[in-house]
Design a protein around this motif. Structure first.
Motif, PDB file in Angstrom:
ATOM      1  N   UNK A 116       0.846  -1.197   0.000  1.00  0.00           N
ATOM      2  CA  UNK A 116       0.000   0.000   0.000  1.00  0.00           C
ATOM      3  C   UNK A 116       0.886   1.253   0.000  1.00  0.00           C
ATOM      4  N   UNK A 117       1.942   1.208   0.796  1.00  0.00           N
ATOM      5  CA  UNK A 117       2.847   2.367   0.855  1.00  0.00           C
ATOM      6  C   UNK A 117       3.491   2.655  -0.493  1.00  0.00           C
ATOM      7  N   UNK A 118       3.823   1.583  -1.231  1.00  0.00           N
ATOM      8  CA  UNK A 118       4.527   1.773  -2.501  1.00  0.00           C
ATOM      9  C   UNK A 118       3.585   2.210  -3.613  1.00  0.00           C
ATOM     10  N   UNK A 119       2.274   2.160  -3.362  1.00  0.00           N
ATOM     11  CA  UNK A 119       1.305   2.557  -4.386  1.00  0.00           C
ATOM     12  C   UNK A 119       0.889   1.408  -5.281  1.00  0.00           C
ATOM     13  N   UNK A 120       1.390   0.202  -5.001  1.00  0.00           N
ATOM     14  CA  UNK A 120       1.007  -0.961  -5.798  1.00  0.00           C
ATOM     15  C   UNK A 120      -0.493  -1.249  -5.614  1.00  0.00           C
ATOM     16  N   UNK A 121      -0.984  -1.014  -4.411  1.00  0.00           N
ATOM     17  CA  UNK A 121      -2.406  -1.217  -4.107  1.00  0.00           C
ATOM     18  C   UNK A 121      -2.968   0.078  -3.532  1.00  0.00           C
ATOM     19  N   UNK A 122      -4.265   0.334  -3.810  1.00  0.00           N
ATOM     20  CA  UNK A 122      -4.879   1.550  -3.278  1.00  0.00           C
ATOM     21  C   UNK A 122      -5.134   1.439  -1.784  1.00  0.00           C
TER      22      UNK A 122
END
Ligand code: GLN
Length: 286
Positions: A116-122
């Motif tokens: 989530x932090x990396x932006x891979x998942x919302x």
């Protein structure tokens, strides 16, 4: 929804690794003054990252991607090839309200926060408990359910409550799911003994299988999955005494404005009874 201009990502990742290692390593959760000081250093790093990540920008691509770990019934589990459960249905209802497509990705529980932090998942939705430590790494929505850390033992076990596990001289081994609050609390409470007495497994299912095989004496896990596992395995019981009560919420990258939209949708779904209907379908009405 994708995150762009991730020029401070490296800083966020470093902080997340620091925060996660504080979460998941037994040695970091010992109740010693020295360790408390170490944890404070990690929290301080997390706070720095929180400020830095405000600079990230978020782009709406019309798809709401939810990371989960689909071995946590009745919140998320497989029905054939489909991931179903309370979180899957609430997540879908939120996406519908926001006019977004909905996608679920099944990953390991301890990878959800970094993903989530990396932006891979919302967002991450996985019966995830709000903790002070996790709040250093991610933002949480309002809570949508209550969780309880329960203790599973074999029928006829001499373990009657958490006190039997924690009393001086006890040597019982405890199985947990890696990096969950059950892992964090018992590792913290056992202190130096955690290294030899806490066995971490990738899924709750693995922990319960180890209990059935006599490799551990008890499993500490959230109450609802505990009920599902015990129902599916003969010779196991859940102790009446609860270990810890906690709040479940959805996690987001720090500063992601999607959190406010999801909160608005979630609160509407709580108000109009949709969330209760979904929870009752999987829990109370069972
Ligand atoms: N509620 C627990 C936690 O947040 C377990 C969640 C899970 O295993 N999916 O750590």
């Amino acid at each position: 929804m994708k995150k762009i201009l991730a020029f401070v990502l490296a800083i966020a990742m470093i902080a997340s690794v620091a925060a996660l290692s504080a979460c998941s390593k037994k040695d970091d959760t010992k109740k010693t003054e020295e360790t408390k000081a170490d944890t404070n250093v990690d929290i301080a790093k997390g706070e720095t990252a929180a400020v830095e990540t405000q600079a990230l920008e978020f782009e709406d691509d019309g798809v709401l991607t939810m990371a989960t770990n689909a071995y946590f019934p009745p919140y998320e589990f497989y029905d054939g090839d489909t991931i179903v459960g309370i979180d899957a249905e609430i997540g879908k209802a939120i996406a519908d309200k926001l006019g977004m497509e909905f996608k679920i990705e099944d990953i390991e529980f301890d990878a959800i926060i970094t993903g989530v932090q990396s932006g891979k998942f919302d967002m991450g939705m996985a019966g995830m408990t709000v903790t002070e430590e996790r709040l250093q790494s991610v933002d949480f929505s309002d809570s949508y359910a209550t969780g309880i850390q329960s203790i599973i033992v074999p029928e006829g076990s001499p373990i009657k409550s958490i006190d039997d596990i924690l009393k001086p001289g006890a040597s019982y081994k405890v199985g947990v799911q890696l990096a969950t609050t059950g892992d964090i609390y018992i590792s913290d409470d056992l202190g130096d003994e955690a290294t030899s007495r806490v066995e971490e497994y990738q899924t709750g299912n693995d922990a319960v299988a180890a209990l059935s095989a006599g490799k551990v004496d008890a499993v500490i896990i959230d109450n609802e999955p505990a009920k599902s596992y015990v129902a599916a395995t003969s010779g196991l019981v859940i102790l009446d005494t609860e270990y810890v009560t906690e709040d479940y919420a959805i996690c987001f990258a720090k500063g992601n404005p999607l959190k406010d939209k999801v909160n608005t949708a979630l609160n509407e779904l709580i108000k109009d009874g949709t969330v209760k209907t979904i929870i009752d379908k999987y829990i109370s009405a069972k």
